[in-house]
Write an enzyme that holds these catalytic residues in place. Structure first.
Site, PDB file in Angstrom:
ATOM      1  CG  ASP A   1      -8.777  -3.392  -4.526  1.00 32.50           C
ATOM      2  OD1 ASP A   1      -8.166  -2.767  -3.652  1.00 32.50           O
ATOM      3  OD2 ASP A   1      -9.577  -4.303  -4.260  1.00 32.50           O
TER       4      ASP A   1
ATOM      5  NE  ARG B   1      -4.162  -1.559   0.008  1.00 31.52           N
ATOM      6  CZ  ARG B   1      -5.290  -1.627   0.721  1.00 31.52           C
ATOM      7  NH1 ARG B   1      -5.566  -0.722   1.621  1.00 31.52           N
ATOM      8  NH2 ARG B   1      -6.138  -2.594   0.485  1.00 31.52           N
TER       9      ARG B   1
ATOM     10  NE  ARG C   1      -7.924   5.564   2.406  1.00 28.39           N
ATOM     11  CZ  ARG C   1      -8.712   5.015   3.335  1.00 28.39           C
ATOM     12  NH1 ARG C   1      -9.752   5.677   3.780  1.00 28.39           N
ATOM     13  NH2 ARG C   1      -8.457   3.811   3.816  1.00 28.39           N
TER      14      ARG C   1
ATOM     15  NE  ARG D   1     -10.295   7.023  -3.191  1.00 26.69           N
ATOM     16  CZ  ARG D   1     -11.611   6.908  -3.351  1.00 26.69           C
ATOM     17  NH1 ARG D   1     -12.275   7.856  -3.955  1.00 26.69           N
ATOM     18  NH2 ARG D   1     -12.233   5.835  -2.941  1.00 26.69           N
TER      19      ARG D   1
ATOM     20  CE1 TYR E   1     -12.803  -7.312   1.798  1.00 26.05           C
ATOM     21  CE2 TYR E   1     -11.231  -9.007   1.143  1.00 26.05           C
ATOM     22  CZ  TYR E   1     -11.557  -7.900   1.905  1.00 26.05           C
ATOM     23  OH  TYR E   1     -10.637  -7.379   2.776  1.00 26.05           O
TER      24      TYR E   1
HETATM   25  O1  1CP Z   1       0.076   0.538  -3.256  1.00 24.17           O
HETATM   26  C1  1CP Z   1      -0.398  -0.606  -3.343  1.00 24.17           C
HETATM   27  O2  1CP Z   1      -0.197  -1.493  -2.501  1.00 24.17           O
HETATM   28  C2  1CP Z   1      -1.105  -0.989  -4.624  1.00 24.17           C
HETATM   29  C3  1CP Z   1      -2.502  -1.041  -4.696  1.00 24.17           C
HETATM   30  C4  1CP Z   1      -3.400  -1.929  -3.847  1.00 24.17           C
HETATM   31  C5  1CP Z   1      -3.262  -3.280  -3.462  1.00 24.17           C
HETATM   32  C6  1CP Z   1      -2.084  -4.188  -3.657  1.00 24.17           C
HETATM   33  C7  1CP Z   1      -4.643  -1.507  -3.393  1.00 24.17           C
HETATM   34  C8  1CP Z   1      -5.185  -0.149  -3.573  1.00 24.17           C
HETATM   35  N1  1CP Z   1      -5.295  -2.568  -2.817  1.00 24.17           N
HETATM   36  C9  1CP Z   1      -4.468  -3.671  -2.831  1.00 24.17           C
HETATM   37  C10 1CP Z   1      -4.746  -5.017  -2.332  1.00 24.17           C
HETATM   38  C11 1CP Z   1      -5.959  -5.268  -1.535  1.00 24.17           C
HETATM   39  N2  1CP Z   1      -7.209  -4.754  -1.688  1.00 24.17           N
HETATM   40  C12 1CP Z   1      -6.032  -6.220  -0.495  1.00 24.17           C
HETATM   41  C13 1CP Z   1      -4.882  -7.103  -0.073  1.00 24.17           C
HETATM   42  C14 1CP Z   1      -3.926  -6.428   0.819  1.00 24.17           C
HETATM   43  C15 1CP Z   1      -4.416  -6.049   2.196  1.00 24.17           C
HETATM   44  O3  1CP Z   1      -4.763  -6.951   2.977  1.00 24.17           O
HETATM   45  O4  1CP Z   1      -4.425  -4.836   2.489  1.00 24.17           O
HETATM   46  C16 1CP Z   1      -7.334  -6.235   0.015  1.00 24.17           C
HETATM   47  C17 1CP Z   1      -7.881  -7.083   1.155  1.00 24.17           C
HETATM   48  C18 1CP Z   1      -8.080  -5.295  -0.748  1.00 24.17           C
HETATM   49  C19 1CP Z   1      -9.521  -4.980  -0.614  1.00 24.17           C
HETATM   50  C20 1CP Z   1      -9.666  -3.547  -0.321  1.00 24.17           C
HETATM   51  N3  1CP Z   1      -9.641  -2.565  -1.261  1.00 24.17           N
HETATM   52  C21 1CP Z   1      -9.735  -2.933   0.948  1.00 24.17           C
HETATM   53  C22 1CP Z   1      -9.680  -3.642   2.290  1.00 24.17           C
HETATM   54  C23 1CP Z   1     -11.017  -3.750   2.910  1.00 24.17           C
HETATM   55  C24 1CP Z   1     -10.950  -4.497   4.225  1.00 24.17           C
HETATM   56  O5  1CP Z   1     -11.554  -5.567   4.319  1.00 24.17           O
HETATM   57  O6  1CP Z   1     -10.310  -3.993   5.160  1.00 24.17           O
HETATM   58  C25 1CP Z   1      -9.813  -1.550   0.739  1.00 24.17           C
HETATM   59  C26 1CP Z   1      -9.950  -0.470   1.768  1.00 24.17           C
HETATM   60  C27 1CP Z   1      -9.731  -1.345  -0.666  1.00 24.17           C
HETATM   61  C28 1CP Z   1      -9.677  -0.041  -1.367  1.00 24.17           C
HETATM   62  C29 1CP Z   1      -8.299   0.364  -1.723  1.00 24.17           C
HETATM   63  N4  1CP Z   1      -7.467  -0.385  -2.527  1.00 24.17           N
HETATM   64  C30 1CP Z   1      -6.287   0.281  -2.718  1.00 24.17           C
HETATM   65  C31 1CP Z   1      -6.367   1.515  -1.983  1.00 24.17           C
HETATM   66  C32 1CP Z   1      -5.299   2.573  -1.942  1.00 24.17           C
HETATM   67  C33 1CP Z   1      -7.620   1.549  -1.365  1.00 24.17           C
HETATM   68  C34 1CP Z   1      -8.189   2.700  -0.528  1.00 24.17           C
HETATM   69  C35 1CP Z   1      -9.289   3.315  -1.310  1.00 24.17           C
HETATM   70  C36 1CP Z   1      -9.367   4.802  -1.331  1.00 24.17           C
HETATM   71  O7  1CP Z   1      -8.602   5.485  -2.012  1.00 24.17           O
HETATM   72  O8  1CP Z   1     -10.292   5.289  -0.679  1.00 24.17           O
END
Ligand code: 1CP
Length: 357
Positions: free
Chosen positions: A85, A35, A39, A48, A161
């Protein structure tokens, strides 16, 4: 390393991080952070808000490439991770996915085998080709020495999910369906393996140097279910990717796997294992380090705290694990409240661990 014929890559040694997969222990170790785009960065929040929704950002190759590059410009990480994602896969399969600001993902939950049977790989490649276009741009825009990581979610984690409809702390809905209707659940796993192969294959053909499979909820299953829903589908996914692209390293991240981690590595065929925050350095050293490439595992909340305690722990991690092929990372993703200055500090501390003499 062997490179697929479709790839016009520079030799791997121009990208330092890839050398660990040739068995080299690098000092200082290569570093990137899960990540690393997101944010906590003001420039991410600005891009974004220009994109509209979160998925609009993932499906806009120019903007997705831009947010991938932002942390590379700031910190000079050894690897960039494609901005996309894990939930792009259910979206591509025809399940409705949305992201609620501040709350996370929402999907229309799959209630039964019938809902699973209604999903289709047909048309998914249209979605995946948009993501591949981001990768293509990145390979052109990234510094030559920066490795590019493609990724997907592991079938189990993505399924939690799809069945639960949102994130949860215990994945109870998915675990229950797996007990109630293992046949339907297996059909979903098989579909997710096929879809993840298509998603990753597109990323590799477009120029991704290595891959990571995120199994964020691997830790919620008892051992027989872990074998069936974590190890088996990951093994199938890795086997097919190795058949297509034998030279492309794959990092598994079975978060919470604990005692299962060494077996996970042996039985899935991954080239590296991401270790989560809770995994003791002694266990990593005794059961993983030197047998596979190890990645991890600073507590993301220690990155929020910063200071002397962070420095001490970074040195401890690198001291213990850096003697063998190792990639420095967090034990889970960066959290939004992380001060960007602490990330710069962290990278400086890791790079200062270089052993001389
Ligand atoms: O910088 C990076 O790492 C690249 C982009 C990336 C990756 C590898 C994002 C962007 N998401 C992910 C993987 C991801 N997405 C995972 C596996 C890693 C982890 O456990 O954190 C999971 C479970 C998700 C699902 C997801 N997407 C969540 C988690 C929800 C939960 O159950 O807690 C969330 C919040 C997202 C949205 C998201 N994806 C990525 C970002 C930066 C965000 C935040 C969204 C925003 O900008 O509001």
């Amino acid at each position: 390393m062997t490179h697929g014929t479709e790839l016009k890559r520079r030799p791997s040694r121009t990208r330092r991080l890839l050398s660990v997969f040739d068995g080299e222990a690098l000092s200082p170790p290569p570093v990137w952070l899960m990540r690393q785009a997101g944010r906590y960065l003001p420039e991410y929040r600005a891009t974004r808000s220009k994109a509209g929704g979160f998925l609009d950002l993932c499906y806009n190759p120019a903007l997705a490439a831009e947010v991938t590059l932002q942390p590379i410009r700031r910190y000079g990480f050894d690897a960039a991770i494609l901005f996309s994602d894990i939930l792009v896969v259910p979206d591509a399969l025809g399940q409705k996915v949305s992201f609620v600001e501040g709350e996370g993902p929402r999907l229309s939950p799959l209630a039964d085998g019938k809902a699973i049977a209604a999903l289709s790989l047909e048309g998914a490649n249209r979605t995946f080709s948009v993501i591949a276009e981001t990768v293509q741009r990145l390979r052109q825009d990234l510094p030559a020495e920066t490795a590019l990581i493609g990724f997907c979610g592991a079938p189990w984690t993505v399924a939690t999910y799809m069945i639960g409809g949102q994130g949860s702390s215990d994945q109870a809905t998915a675990r229950s369906m797996a007990y109630r209707d293992p046949q339907a659940f297996q059909a979903l796993m098989d579909l997710l393996v096929a879809a993840s192969v298509a998603y990753l294959d597109g990323q590799v053909r477009a120029g991704a140097d290595l891959l990571q499979i995120f199994d964020s909820w691997a830790g919620s299953l008892p051992e027989d279910e872990f074998d069936r829903w974590v190890i088996a589908p990951t093994r199938d996914l890795v086997a097919e990717m190795k058949r297509r692209h034998p030279g492309v390293p794959i990092i598994g991240f079975p978060r919470g796997a604990g005692e299962h981690a060494a077996r996970f590595v042996r039985e899935t065929g991954v080239d590296a294992v991401g270790c989560d925050t809770a995994m003791p350095l002694g266990q990593i050293r005794a059961t993983l380090s030197g047998r596979t490439v190890v990645q991890g595992n600073l507590d993301p909340l220690l990155l929020v705290a910063g200071g002397a305690r962070m420095k001490e722990r970074v040195r401890q991690i690198v001291g213990k694990l850096g003697v063998n092929p190792f990639i420095f990372n967090l034990g889970h993703g960066i959290v939004p409240q992380t001060p960007p200055a602490h990330v710069a500090e962290l990278v400086a501390i890791v790079r200062d661990t270089k052993q001389t003499g």
